[in-house]
Design an enzyme around this catalytic site. Structure first.
Site, PDB file in Angstrom:
ATOM      1  N   ARG A  50      40.123  39.291  35.096  1.00 20.55           N
ATOM      2  CA  ARG A  50      40.908  38.802  35.616  1.00 20.55           C
ATOM      3  C   ARG A  50      42.116  37.864  34.850  1.00 20.55           C
ATOM      4  O   ARG A  50      40.988  37.744  33.709  1.00 20.55           O
ATOM      5  CB  ARG A  50      39.421  38.389  36.938  1.00 20.55           C
ATOM      6  CG  ARG A  50      38.464  37.469  36.531  1.00 20.55           C
ATOM      7  CD  ARG A  50      37.930  36.882  35.636  1.00 20.55           C
ATOM      8  NE  ARG A  50      39.313  35.726  36.074  1.00 20.55           N
ATOM      9  CZ  ARG A  50      38.860  34.270  35.640  1.00 20.55           C
ATOM     10  NH1 ARG A  50      38.353  34.481  34.383  1.00 20.55           N
ATOM     11  NH2 ARG A  50      39.544  33.157  35.600  1.00 20.55           N
ATOM     12  N   GLY A  51      42.393  36.550  35.772  1.00 21.50           N
ATOM     13  CA  GLY A  51      42.626  36.160  35.015  1.00 21.50           C
ATOM     14  C   GLY A  51      44.131  36.269  34.472  1.00 21.50           C
ATOM     15  O   GLY A  51      44.847  37.703  34.060  1.00 21.50           O
ATOM     16  N   ALA A  52      45.697  35.508  34.977  1.00 18.25           N
ATOM     17  CA  ALA A  52      46.729  36.300  34.477  1.00 18.25           C
ATOM     18  C   ALA A  52      46.928  36.821  32.823  1.00 18.25           C
ATOM     19  O   ALA A  52      47.576  38.350  33.640  1.00 18.25           O
ATOM     20  CB  ALA A  52      47.278  34.643  35.137  1.00 18.25           C
ATOM     21  N   ARG A 112      46.910  43.656  41.775  1.00 16.51           N
ATOM     22  CA  ARG A 112      46.529  42.084  42.302  1.00 16.51           C
ATOM     23  C   ARG A 112      48.030  41.676  42.497  1.00 16.51           C
ATOM     24  O   ARG A 112      49.140  41.842  40.997  1.00 16.51           O
ATOM     25  CB  ARG A 112      45.854  41.303  41.369  1.00 16.51           C
ATOM     26  CG  ARG A 112      44.638  41.892  41.226  1.00 16.51           C
ATOM     27  CD  ARG A 112      43.389  41.546  40.785  1.00 16.51           C
ATOM     28  NE  ARG A 112      43.141  39.459  41.386  1.00 16.51           N
ATOM     29  CZ  ARG A 112      42.692  38.949  41.208  1.00 16.51           C
ATOM     30  NH1 ARG A 112      42.809  38.576  39.769  1.00 16.51           N
ATOM     31  NH2 ARG A 112      42.209  37.420  41.966  1.00 16.51           N
ATOM     32  N   ASP A 169      48.768  31.115  37.689  1.00 19.42           N
ATOM     33  CA  ASP A 169      48.720  32.744  37.937  1.00 19.42           C
ATOM     34  C   ASP A 169      50.281  33.146  38.205  1.00 19.42           C
ATOM     35  O   ASP A 169      50.738  34.267  37.945  1.00 19.42           O
ATOM     36  CB  ASP A 169      48.386  33.365  38.997  1.00 19.42           C
ATOM     37  CG  ASP A 169      46.920  33.820  38.874  1.00 19.42           C
ATOM     38  OD1 ASP A 169      46.020  32.363  38.998  1.00 19.42           O
ATOM     39  OD2 ASP A 169      47.088  34.499  38.408  1.00 19.42           O
ATOM     40  N   ASN A 188      48.054  29.108  42.240  1.00 14.86           N
ATOM     41  CA  ASN A 188      46.516  29.139  41.681  1.00 14.86           C
ATOM     42  C   ASN A 188      45.072  29.262  41.701  1.00 14.86           C
ATOM     43  O   ASN A 188      45.564  29.369  43.417  1.00 14.86           O
ATOM     44  CB  ASN A 188      46.411  27.815  40.458  1.00 14.86           C
ATOM     45  CG  ASN A 188      45.261  28.156  39.318  1.00 14.86           C
ATOM     46  OD1 ASN A 188      45.724  28.826  38.415  1.00 14.86           O
ATOM     47  ND2 ASN A 188      44.214  26.795  38.844  1.00 14.86           N
ATOM     48  N   LYS A 189      44.528  29.597  41.387  1.00 15.20           N
ATOM     49  CA  LYS A 189      42.874  29.757  41.922  1.00 15.20           C
ATOM     50  C   LYS A 189      42.696  28.558  43.189  1.00 15.20           C
ATOM     51  O   LYS A 189      43.333  27.531  43.391  1.00 15.20           O
ATOM     52  CB  LYS A 189      41.639  29.388  41.367  1.00 15.20           C
ATOM     53  CG  LYS A 189      41.166  29.899  42.002  1.00 15.20           C
ATOM     54  CD  LYS A 189      40.573  31.580  42.729  1.00 15.20           C
ATOM     55  CE  LYS A 189      41.262  32.332  42.036  1.00 15.20           C
ATOM     56  NZ  LYS A 189      41.260  33.385  42.559  1.00 15.20           N
TER      57      LYS A 189
HETATM   58  O1  MRU Z   1      41.355  35.664  40.651  1.00 13.52           O
HETATM   59  P1  MRU Z   1      41.439  34.995  38.982  1.00 13.52           P
HETATM   60  O2  MRU Z   1      39.650  35.087  38.338  1.00 13.52           O
HETATM   61  O3  MRU Z   1      42.421  36.365  38.406  1.00 13.52           O
HETATM   62  O4  MRU Z   1      42.031  33.747  39.033  1.00 13.52           O
HETATM   63  C1  MRU Z   1      42.499  32.877  37.757  1.00 13.52           C
HETATM   64  C2  MRU Z   1      43.012  32.072  37.934  1.00 13.52           C
HETATM   65  O5  MRU Z   1      43.628  31.090  38.882  1.00 13.52           O
HETATM   66  C3  MRU Z   1      43.833  31.333  36.343  1.00 13.52           C
HETATM   67  O6  MRU Z   1      43.419  29.390  37.162  1.00 13.52           O
HETATM   68  C4  MRU Z   1      44.641  31.894  36.650  1.00 13.52           C
HETATM   69  O7  MRU Z   1      44.921  33.268  36.395  1.00 13.52           O
HETATM   70  C5  MRU Z   1      45.147  31.177  34.575  1.00 13.52           C
HETATM   71  S1  MRU Z   1      44.262  32.299  34.022  1.00 13.52           S
HETATM   72  C6  MRU Z   1      44.685  31.598  32.300  1.00 13.52           C
END
Ligand code: MRU
Length: 356
Positions: free
Chosen positions: A56-58, A99, A249, A259-260
């Site tokens: 996970r994470g963009a 996603r 994201d 973002n989250k």
């Molecule tokens: O749902 P996730 O855990 O994939 O969400 C991640 C985030 O919101 C991060 O802040 C974002 O992807 C940036 S990661 C460098």
């Protein structure tokens, strides 16, 4: 690996197994309790790992998807060119639909598609195209690490000594190819001797802050204090935070930041209390073709809200909303830290300039 870069890369969540031609990942869904490593060259396995948030994470999902396409190309390299092409396109489609919010996934898969077409256009064999796909995926991974380090260096200039920094979710090594975006900035400031402290929000419902950010920072020895998400406003109001840094994201051409979930509330509290709110993101997160109306906010299974770590916390039949991301308006963002420099408002004008 760490010797190639000016800072140690202590944590890797995604890497390439060059011997068996597979993508490997640290299963972040099991952290911090179990450090499980998985590897695959099967697009459905990888797609499931992205959907289930093992990866996970963009930036991490973009890198993993690109490596996954390369791994699959090796697996099917003996097929005839027509079947090989059809199968690679199907794999790209499968990974594309995992996603919807993070731009990096589509950006990385578009680069892989372009390479495939380049190879086909030149009349190359499946062998040669596979080598090109592997090279492109490795470039995407390497560029992500380099961007994070550059962002870290630009961003560290903005961090005063002894600052207390609030971050949300996990925008660290565990969300990228290595080093991290928001946590990359924090890392460089720390390596440069700044006596910083971090306040991490737990990040309901998947708990990326409590499970991942805390684990990652503790491994570096960077002081970190955990709070529940609903404490963020009070903690900022009380003057316990000097600045906020989060990842992103997707950033639109006007500077809206997806973002989250929970980021928007923190940005509002930061603005109200006159503390800087920084977003650290590579240019692969910025989509100049998209406006705020094009952002698709992922809605996940409501069971993630009805449960904590798989344990029910409410009535099983109660309706629950589970938006995975939110949108922060450009006027709440002090600056966007990218690998090409720090972009200040007006974002609708200044974001374009870094792509020129
Ligand atoms: O749902 P996730 O855990 O994939 O969400 C991640 C985030 O919101 C991060 O802040 C974002 O992807 C940036 S990661 C460098």
């Amino acid at each position: 690996m760490s010797t190639e870069y000016p800072y140690p890369l202590k944590i890797r969540a995604i890497w390439w197994d060059g011997e068996d031609k597979r993508v490997c990942w640290l299963n972040t869904a099991k952290l911090p309790f179990t450090e499980e490593v998985k590897c695959s060259d099967e697009p459905p396995t990888l797609a499931k790992a992205i959907i289930n948030m093992e990866i996970r994470g963009a930036p991490a999902i973009g890198v993993a998807a690109a490596l996954g396409v390369a791994a699959y190309a090796h697996k099917i390299v003996e097929r005839d060119l027509e079947e090989y092409t059809r199968m690679i396109n199907e794999a790209i489609k499968l990974l594309w639909n995992t996603r919807p919010t993070a731009h990096n996934l589509f950006w990385a898969l578009n680069r892989m598609k372009k390479k495939l077409h380049e190879g086909l256009g030149k009349g190359y064999s499946t062998d040669k195209i596979t080598d090109m796909l592997e090279e492109e995926a490795l470039n995407i991974m390497r560029e992500d690490i380099e961007s994070n380090i550059k962002m870290g260096e630009y961003g560290a200039e903005l961090i005063p000594d002894k600052a207390t920094i609030m971050t949300h979710c996990n925008a660290g090594a565990l969300a990228t190819a290595a080093f991290g975006t928001a946590l990359g900035v924090i890392r460089v400031a720390w390596y440069r001797g700044k006596k910083i402290k971090v306040i991490a929000t737990e990040t309901r419902p998947v708990l990326q802050g409590a499970r991942l950010t805390v684990w990652e920072l503790a491994r570096e020895g960077i002081p970190v204090t955990l709070i529940t998400d609903n404490m963020a406003g009070y903690v900022i109001r009380k003057g316990l935070v000097d600045l906020v840094i989060v990842g992103a994201d997707r950033i639109t051409r006007e500077g809206y930041v997806a973002n989250k979930i929970g980021t928007y509330m923190i940005a509002l509290a930061a603005k109200r209390n006159n503390i800087p709110f920084y977003v650290a993101a590579p240019t692969s997160t910025i989509d100049l073709d998209s406006t705020v109306n094009d952002i698709i906010i992922e809605e996940r299974n409501p069971d993630e809200v009805r449960k904590v770590l798989g344990k029910p916390i409410t009535l099983p039949e109660i309706p629950a909303l589970n938006y995975a991301f939110d949108i922060t308006d450009p006027d709440l963002v002090t600056a966007i830290i990218t690998e090409k420099g720090v972009v200040k408002p007006p974002f609708d004008k200044n974001l374009k300039k870094i792509f020129e």
